[in-house]
Design a protein around this motif. Structure first.
Motif: not given
Length: 397
Positions: A119-142
């Motif tokens: 149910g996931w495309t490879g790119k969006l699965w990768a984006v999801r993982h990257g966004m999860a890593l990024a959110r740990a830093c509390g960014p205002e923008y991605l």
């Protein structure tokens, strides 16, 4: 009698084609103009934090020309880069680490999410993982950007300033694609021209507009808006993920903007027709929602709008009928005139503009081939993965 009927049919068809072009010229958001660039912007008093997410699968060939440009961003606020190695077999992840050691610049994290679940495309699965890593830093923008996109040193600060000044939740730039080979010159400017015809840039930025689209190579997204729109989870199966992302953000009340880039460039080469054919055909039928009816309508529409004008002109001259040739010639002239600005944007000679019907015929064949490959079970294939139609995924679930 037969000759008269044939002439009459050509006259009517060419007249309809001309009417379609006059409507496109005046009523389709002036799609043919190329002056939609980053909107007016002012530097914020406090620069917000930004995390850059780069999904990458087998990108070792282009990474040396793109990743250093991200690491070298001249951004006054806090920023860091997350490259998500999506199961690469060519050493993409290690090369990224080596480029960071060699060039320095913004902090780089390289990680891998593993294979995407059903149910996931490879790119969006990768984006999801990257966004999860990024959110740990509390960014205002991605900043979501592809691995083949090179950014000018001030790209990030210009994007953030535009989003801040305009109050946009999503700011996207259509990267300038590479145009060097003969086939790239024929096909690439037309690709962006057709995209703008479907999604007129002027309409996208208007408050309350219904048209929504983005260019996946360069998307600045407010983190709060991403959470409100539940992306990428809400679009996890989308093959045309950039348009789906824009619709999700707009559908959740966000403001979006899309325009052409000045100094954001794709470094990926498409030297052969085969390469460009795969780029277009892998997602063309998905764009039509895998609908045979929409496919038929698209084929007929391309034929009427792009193929009829030169055929009507030549046919009218052959039949000795100025009444048939004139509308076809005028439609071809309007078509040619609307294509010239895009050729100028790509720094290509204007004499390529009258060849647009030939390029449109290639796109027609690519679209039909996309449908054929879908029904053969090879639709939406990219880098070793083939994605099913979204409702098929749902049925399997």
């Amino acid at each position: 009698m037969g000759q008269t009927a044939r002439v009459s049919a050509v006259v009517w068809i060419s007249a309809v084609s001309l009417a379609a072009w006059l409507w496109l010229l005046l009523c389709q958001g002036f799609f043919w103009r190329t002056d939609v660039r980053l909107p007016p912007r002012e530097e914020p008093g406090r620069w917000p934090s930004v995390c850059v997410v780069v999904p990458a699968r087998d990108e070792a060939a282009v990474l040396p020309a793109s990743l250093p440009s991200l690491l070298a961003q001249d951004y006054p606020g806090r920023a860091e880069v997350f490259l998500v190695d999506d199961g690469s077999s060519d050493g993409t992840g290690e090369l990224a680490r080596e480029l960071a050691r060699r060039h320095g610049g913004l902090p780089l994290t390289v990680d891998s999410p593993g294979e995407p679940p059903a149910g996931w495309t490879g790119k969006l699965w990768a984006v999801r993982h990257g966004m999860a890593l990024a959110r740990a830093c509390g960014p205002e923008y991605l900043l979501l950007t592809d691995a083949d996109i090179a950014h000018a040193p001030d790209s990030l600060r210009e994007l953030v300033a535009a989003a801040h000044t305009g109050g946009f939740d999503l700011v996207s730039q259509m990267a300038r694609l590479r145009v060097e080979s003969v086939w790239e010159r024929l096909v690439v400017p037309a690709f962006v021209y057709f995209f703008a015809q479907l999604y007129p840039f002027r309409r996208i930025g208007r408050p309350g507009a219904r048209t929504a689209a983005a260019a996946g190579g360069c998307v600045l997204l407010r983190t709060e808006a991403a959470g409100r729109a539940r992306v990428p989870d809400s679009i996890r199966h989308a093959v045309i993920d950039d348009v789906a992302l824009a619709r999700a953000v707009r559908g959740s009340g966000g403001r979006i903007w899309l325009g052409l880039a000045d100094r954001v460039d794709s470094v990926r080469p498409y030297p052969r027709l085969h390469d460009l054919w795969r780029m277009v055909s892998r997602s063309a039928y998905a764009q039509l929602r895998h609908s045979p009816a929409l496919l038929l309508g698209t084929v007929l529409g391309i034929a009427l709008v792009y193929l009829v004008p030169p055929l009507a002109l030549l046919g009218g001259l052959a039949l000795g009928s100025p009444a048939a040739a004139l509308p076809g010639g005028l439609a071809w002239l309007v078509m040619t005139g609307t294509y010239v600005p895009m050729l100028r944007y790509y720094r290509q000679p204007p004499w390529l503009a009258p060849l647009l019907p030939f390029t449109a015929f290639l796109y027609l064949l690519m679209t039909v081939d996309s449908a054929v490959q879908h029904y053969r079970g090879r639709g939406a294939a990219w880098k070793g993965r083939t994605y099913a139609r979204p409702d098929a995924v749902a049925d399997e679930g």
